[in-house]
Design a protein around this motif. Structure first.
Motif, PDB file in Angstrom:
ATOM      1  N   LYS A  34      14.284  49.501  52.222  1.00  0.00           N
ATOM      2  CA  LYS A  34      15.146  48.807  50.955  1.00  0.00           C
ATOM      3  C   LYS A  34      15.682  49.868  50.596  1.00  0.00           C
ATOM      4  O   LYS A  34      15.461  50.951  50.127  1.00  0.00           O
ATOM      5  CB  LYS A  34      14.547  47.679  50.569  1.00  0.00           C
ATOM      6  CG  LYS A  34      13.245  48.075  49.432  1.00  0.00           C
ATOM      7  CD  LYS A  34      13.321  47.205  48.436  1.00  0.00           C
ATOM      8  CE  LYS A  34      11.720  46.512  48.551  1.00  0.00           C
ATOM      9  NZ  LYS A  34      10.949  45.911  48.055  1.00  0.00           N
ATOM     10  N   HIS A  78      11.739  44.383  42.707  1.00  0.00           N
ATOM     11  CA  HIS A  78      10.771  45.379  43.735  1.00  0.00           C
ATOM     12  C   HIS A  78       9.506  45.973  42.345  1.00  0.00           C
ATOM     13  O   HIS A  78       8.422  46.398  42.510  1.00  0.00           O
ATOM     14  CB  HIS A  78      11.521  46.809  43.691  1.00  0.00           C
ATOM     15  CG  HIS A  78      10.136  47.889  44.265  1.00  0.00           C
ATOM     16  ND1 HIS A  78      10.428  47.821  45.494  1.00  0.00           N
ATOM     17  CD2 HIS A  78       9.986  49.283  44.277  1.00  0.00           C
ATOM     18  CE1 HIS A  78       9.836  48.940  46.155  1.00  0.00           C
ATOM     19  NE2 HIS A  78       9.525  49.623  44.918  1.00  0.00           N
ATOM     20  N   SER A  80      18.020  44.365  42.253  1.00  0.00           N
ATOM     21  CA  SER A  80      17.006  44.619  42.615  1.00  0.00           C
ATOM     22  C   SER A  80      15.287  45.692  42.324  1.00  0.00           C
ATOM     23  O   SER A  80      14.484  45.242  42.669  1.00  0.00           O
ATOM     24  CB  SER A  80      17.674  45.605  43.768  1.00  0.00           C
ATOM     25  OG  SER A  80      18.338  46.546  42.918  1.00  0.00           O
TER      26      SER A  80
END
Ligand SMILES: [Zn+2]
Length: 194
Positions: A54, A65, A61
């Protein structure tokens, strides 16, 4: 970009040997991504060709995560890093405080390190051990990123037709600084209107 700019396929390559070699890699990668002559290219698509699980580049994001907010944890001068996580897999982390155009270039730069299989070197400084790439590797990654985003042959035609740095930057979705760097590295700077 100026409306009256017309592009025709050509295979001009930079005269400077390093830039010429790197252009061949980026032309192959652009082709694999389906980016046509002179078209802008989104480097995020390169994730398909590398062991990158990724790319983290927005707070959304990062928060997903890490499962927590990382707001305000990034130093302004930090651009990005490619981290080896396990079994040959990588994560690319980009500063979410930077503009989209800057992040785009940093992502292209990080893929440059992967394309050339750069390994970091550990340097002992007065205060600590620092892990980083050599200056030569940084130049290669930089040149790769710029060439991927701003291919030489169409750029030559665009500059010859009198496009400004800002119009080139707009067309390709990158910063004016990145356009200027690319023009300087390929020897086109002197032909260009600022
Ligand atoms: Zn780098």
């Amino acid at each position: 970009m100026k409306r009256d700019i017309t592009l025709r396929y050509s295979n001009d390559l930079p005269g400077i040997p390093l830039q010429r070699e790197i252009e061949k890699f980026t032309l192959a990668d652009r082709k694999a991504l389906g980016c046509r002559f002179g078209e802008p290219c989104d480097p995020r698509q390169l994730i398909k060709f590398h062991d990158v699980t990724k790319i983290l580049e927005t707070y959304a994001s990062y928060n997903t995560h890490y499962g927590r907010s990382v707001q305000g944890e990034f130093e302004q001068r930090w651009s990005g890093v490619t981290l080896h996580i396990n079994n040959g897999n990588y994560i690319i982390m980009i500063n979410p405080d930077h503009s989209l155009s800057r992040r785009t270039f940093t992502i292209a730069h990080e893929f440059g390190h992967l394309v050339f299989n750069h390994q970091t070197v550990t340097i002992t400084t007065q205060k600590s051990l620092e892990t980083r790439y050599s200056d030569e590797q940084e130049l290669e990654a930089h040149s790769y990123g710029l060439a991927l985003l701003l291919p030489y042959a169409p750029l030559l035609q665009i500059v010859r037709q009198g496009a400004s740095v800002s119009s080139i930057a707009n067309h390709y979705g990158i910063s004016m600084d990145a356009v200027a760097m690319r023009l300087k590295l390929t020897g086109l700077w002197k032909m260009c209107i600022p």
